[in-house]
Design an enzyme around this catalytic site. Structure first.
Site, PDB file in Angstrom:
ATOM      1  N   LEU A  10       0.815  -1.209   0.000  1.00  0.00           N
ATOM      2  CA  LEU A  10       0.000   0.000   0.000  1.00  0.00           C
ATOM      3  C   LEU A  10       0.851   1.263   0.000  1.00  0.00           C
ATOM      4  O   LEU A  10       0.402   2.318  -0.446  1.00  0.00           O
ATOM      5  CB  LEU A  10      -0.927   0.019   1.224  1.00  0.00           C
ATOM      6  N   GLY A  62       7.426   4.302   3.598  1.00  0.00           N
ATOM      7  CA  GLY A  62       7.923   5.553   4.160  1.00  0.00           C
ATOM      8  C   GLY A  62       9.197   5.339   4.938  1.00  0.00           C
ATOM      9  O   GLY A  62       9.825   4.263   4.878  1.00  0.00           O
ATOM     10  N   GLY A  63       9.591   6.378   5.685  1.00  0.00           N
ATOM     11  CA  GLY A  63      10.837   6.310   6.418  1.00  0.00           C
ATOM     12  C   GLY A  63      10.842   5.281   7.529  1.00  0.00           C
ATOM     13  O   GLY A  63      11.905   4.791   7.928  1.00  0.00           O
ATOM     14  N   VAL A 115       3.933  -0.428   4.354  1.00  0.00           N
ATOM     15  CA  VAL A 115       2.566  -0.801   4.701  1.00  0.00           C
ATOM     16  C   VAL A 115       2.044  -1.743   3.627  1.00  0.00           C
ATOM     17  O   VAL A 115       2.116  -1.439   2.429  1.00  0.00           O
ATOM     18  CB  VAL A 115       1.658   0.432   4.820  1.00  0.00           C
ATOM     19  N   ASP A 152       3.512  12.074  15.254  1.00  0.00           N
ATOM     20  CA  ASP A 152       3.832  12.154  13.829  1.00  0.00           C
ATOM     21  C   ASP A 152       2.565  12.452  13.022  1.00  0.00           C
ATOM     22  O   ASP A 152       2.327  11.857  11.973  1.00  0.00           O
ATOM     23  CB  ASP A 152       4.486  10.862  13.347  1.00  0.00           C
TER      24      ASP A 152
END
Length: 712
Positions: A24, A27-28, A32, A140
């Site tokens: 999906l 990121g960092g 996902v 975040d």
């Protein structure tokens, strides 16, 4: 469904009991995946990078930290189902939300506005209420962690950043997204739930503009802006939402509202006050989308200027003069501090109009230390008490038999003011009371003796205003002190007291005018001008709006707020009725509006296009702060009562041909001067234009400055 990419070589086929069907996003923190449970239910599987944890103990701590997120109520969040470790990689299993991220939607469809932005604000802040009530800090919050599902926005990934902060090999500064970090985070201070509100404010700015408020370029540049600069909030056209976002972006974490307070305000509770049970009660009713009031679409606040609006940015004096068809003298005047540099220069003054048309007499020697020349003793002038005013009001041209209504207190004494023709008609129960006035264009100040009708001529001060209880007054000293600082005195007015506390304001050539008390009486406010010119007998003085000073009465100090924005503001700064913001009138080539700043100078709110002001200070705002009054467009013989919320269309048109506005008597009556024969009278009228009370009269216009204070 968001775009689903196939698994890549090296991706696991399963995480725990969940089969992975595709990617999906990445990121960092990790990747996902779309997962499928043994029962066929779809879930979101976040598999974090293996290098984010140091050892087995760190992994265990991570799992414990993230497991607490399962306590979060499922209001506008993606529920956390499970967490664990698979092949030395921590993971979380969350409810699958079928919808794109906010940043993806803004990138493809453009910024949010109107009701769409308002619904987004309510949904996301509701999620933060649920998260914070579980004792979790998101850490975040950002557009990529907001999913726009068919049933409303959902917030994801809460609590992971905090867990990584305690277990990761990364530095603290790199855990989080730079453009959404807080000043306290960058300073290495403890980060709490207020940091989420800062990030929420940043996210709302992104949603409204397509850009984070502090940029996306180099980290040093972003961090410098976060710590030192104020964001541009003009794209958020809803004044209430813009004010809330501005408060959330306060540099000081203690000044930001909580998520509960923000939610209540977004749901229409103007005060924003919260109780321990109120937010839970709201959440118990269902999602924020369901709780949103009907008809909450936000309309653009920019309207075309109508008849009577200034066309080329005139001052208030000029605009009102045009309305009335001739020159108009403003009642407020600002005399000057006297210099001590030589007797020959002490008496020299230059009359000048400052922005709003306020007549000013200022002396020379800005930048030169002003010595304490011997002050003349106060000269007591006893008022002549002539009896009780007749219970009748009058119309222009002569008296009539218009009766006063019983709801307003009738005058019980008549006071003839010294040095002129003005007569006061007073009652102890009047919510407005005259406590000082000036004559001769501000050269002479008269101050009321507490508890009496006597007025004393005072040579020490320029302005003098009394607090609501009548126990103290704020007074601007005429002289700079020996260190070149302008001074405001806090005068104790209690019987038998002669105490005066001098508070330094600003160094020459900055000078304070028009002091006023905060609604709760704990602080003062003065408008600051930077004085220039006047270096010789023929050179005129210049005055540049500098900003304002917030005076801490108990702390005996003043904080200077330099307003650098070139906003064409006119007149004095004034308190908003809740005491949490400072207002000023702004006249442009097409509109007139009130701009509100927070106590540090950040723009919070604009009340746009509301007509020419009756007064350039805070007198236009009602005591409750819910209404304001201006001249109606196109006519000087009517005033318009308007709401201070997002809908600024005139609610009531009141026939009242006033030349000088005094202020609101109470929330249902206003007071101002009008012509009476060859002179003037100050009257209180209702919203039908009926005169209900006479406060004062004068044989002629003597250009006095009369400071009516609210209270004793």
């Amino acid at each position: 469904m968001p775009d689903l990419a196939p698994l890549r070589p090296g991706d696991p086929e399963r995480v725990g009991e969940y089969r992975l069907a595709g990617r999906l996003g990445e990121g960092g923190q990790g990747t996902v995946f779309l997962g499928v449970s043994p029962t066929g239910a779809r879930v979101a599987v976040k598999l974090l990078r293996a290098d984010l944890a140091q050892d087995e103990k760190a992994l265990e701590r991570f799992v414990r930290e993230v497991s607490t997120t399962r306590r979060v109520a499922p209001f506008c969040t993606a529920a956390v189902i499970d967490t664990g470790v698979d092949q030395h990689r921590p993971y979380t299993i969350s409810e699958y939300i079928d919808g794109p991220t906010l940043d993806a939607v803004v990138a493809t469809e453009g910024p949010r506005e109107g009701s769409a932005l308002h619904r987004l604000a309510i949904g996301t802040v509701t999620a933060l209420v649920a998260i914070h009530q579980a004792g979790i800090v998101h850490r975040d919050f950002k557009p990529s962690n907001v999913l726009l599902a068919p049933d409303g926005p959902r917030v994801i990934d809460f609590g992971i950043a905090k867990a990584l902060d305690r277990t990761s090999t990364l530095t603290k500064a790199t855990i989080g997204t730079p453009s959404y970090m807080t000043p306290e985070h960058l300073s290495g201070e403890k980060v709490g739930s207020s940091a989420d509100m800062f990030a929420w404010g940043c996210t709302m700015v992104f949603a409204a503009t397509g850009r984070p408020p502090f940029g996306t370029d180099s980290l040093p540049a972003i961090f410098n802006r976060i710590i030192n600069l104020e964001p541009d909030l003009r794209a958020i056209t809803d004044p209430a939402l813009r004010e809330l976002v501005g408060q959330c972006l306060a540099k000081d974490a203690a000044l930001r509202p909580s998520a509960e307070e923000a939610l209540l305000r977004l749901l229409g509770h103007a005060s924003g006050a919260s109780s321990p049970t109120a937010p839970r009660g709201i959440l118990a009713e269902g999602s924020a989308a369901a709780a949103q009031p009907a008809g909450s679409d936000v309309h653009s606040s920019h309207r075309q200027a109508g008849p009577g609006h200034p066309q080329r940015g005139p001052s208030h004096r000029q605009a009102v003069s045009q309305l009335h068809g001739g020159p108009l003298d403003h009642p407020s005047s600002l005399p000057s501090p006297y210099p001590a540099e030589g007797a020959a220069r002490r008496g020299r003054g230059v009359r000048l109009s400052i922005g709003a048309g306020l007549a000013v007499t200022l002396a020379t020697a800005a930048g030169i230390a002003l010595a304490s020349r011997g002050a003349k003793p106060d000269r007591v002038v006893s008022a002549q008490t002539t009896g009780t005013q007749q219970a009748a009001t009058s119309q222009p041209g002569g008296p009539t038999s218009t009766p006063m209504i019983s709801a307003l207190p009738q005058a019980t004494r008549t006071i003839k003011l010294p040095d002129g023709s003005i007569t006061l008609y007073e009652n102890d129960d009047d919510p407005l009371k005259l406590n000082s006035y000036s004559t001769d264009r501000g050269e002479n100040l008269y101050v009321r003796t507490p508890g009496t009708g006597d007025f004393i001529k005072n040579d020490r001060y320029i302005h003098y205003t009394v607090n609501a209880s009548g126990t103290q007054a704020l007074a601007t000293d005429r002289l700079y002190d020996g260190d070149h600082y302008s001074v405001v005195s806090v005068v104790d007015r209690r019987p038998g007291s002669a105490k005066k506390t001098k508070i330094r304001i600003a160094k020459t050539p900055v000078y304070p005018f028009e002091p006023e008390w905060s609604p709760d009486g704990t602080h003062g406010l003065t408008t600051l001008y930077e004085v220039g010119g006047g270096t010789n007998e023929t050179e005129p003085y210049t005055f540049k709006k500098y900003g304002y000073a917030i005076i801490d009465i108990a702390g005996k100090k003043a904080d200077i707020v330099r307003v650098k924005r070139n906003d064409e503001s006119t007149g004095s700064y004034f308190w908003r009725r809740d005491g949490q913001a400072i207002g000023t009138w702004v006249l442009t080539d097409k509109t007139a509006h009130i701009r509100f700043y927070d106590l540090r100078g950040t723009v919070l709110q604009n009340l746009p296009d509301i007509g020419i002001p009756l007064s350039e200070g805070g007198e236009s705002l009602s005591p409750s702060g819910t209404s304001l009054v201006t001249y109606c467009r196109g006519t000087p013989e009517e005033v318009c009562v308007r709401s201070t919320d997002a809908d600024l269309e005139a609610q009531i048109r009141v026939p009242f041909d006033t030349r000088w506005f005094i202020g609101w008597y109470d929330d249902r009556h206003i007071a101002g001067w009008r012509r009476k024969g060859g002179g003037y009278e100050a009257v209180v009228i209702d919203f039908e234009g009926q005169v209900k009370r006479v406060l004062a009269d004068a044989k002629e216009d003597e250009k006095k400055t009369m400071r009516f204070s609210r209270g004793r």
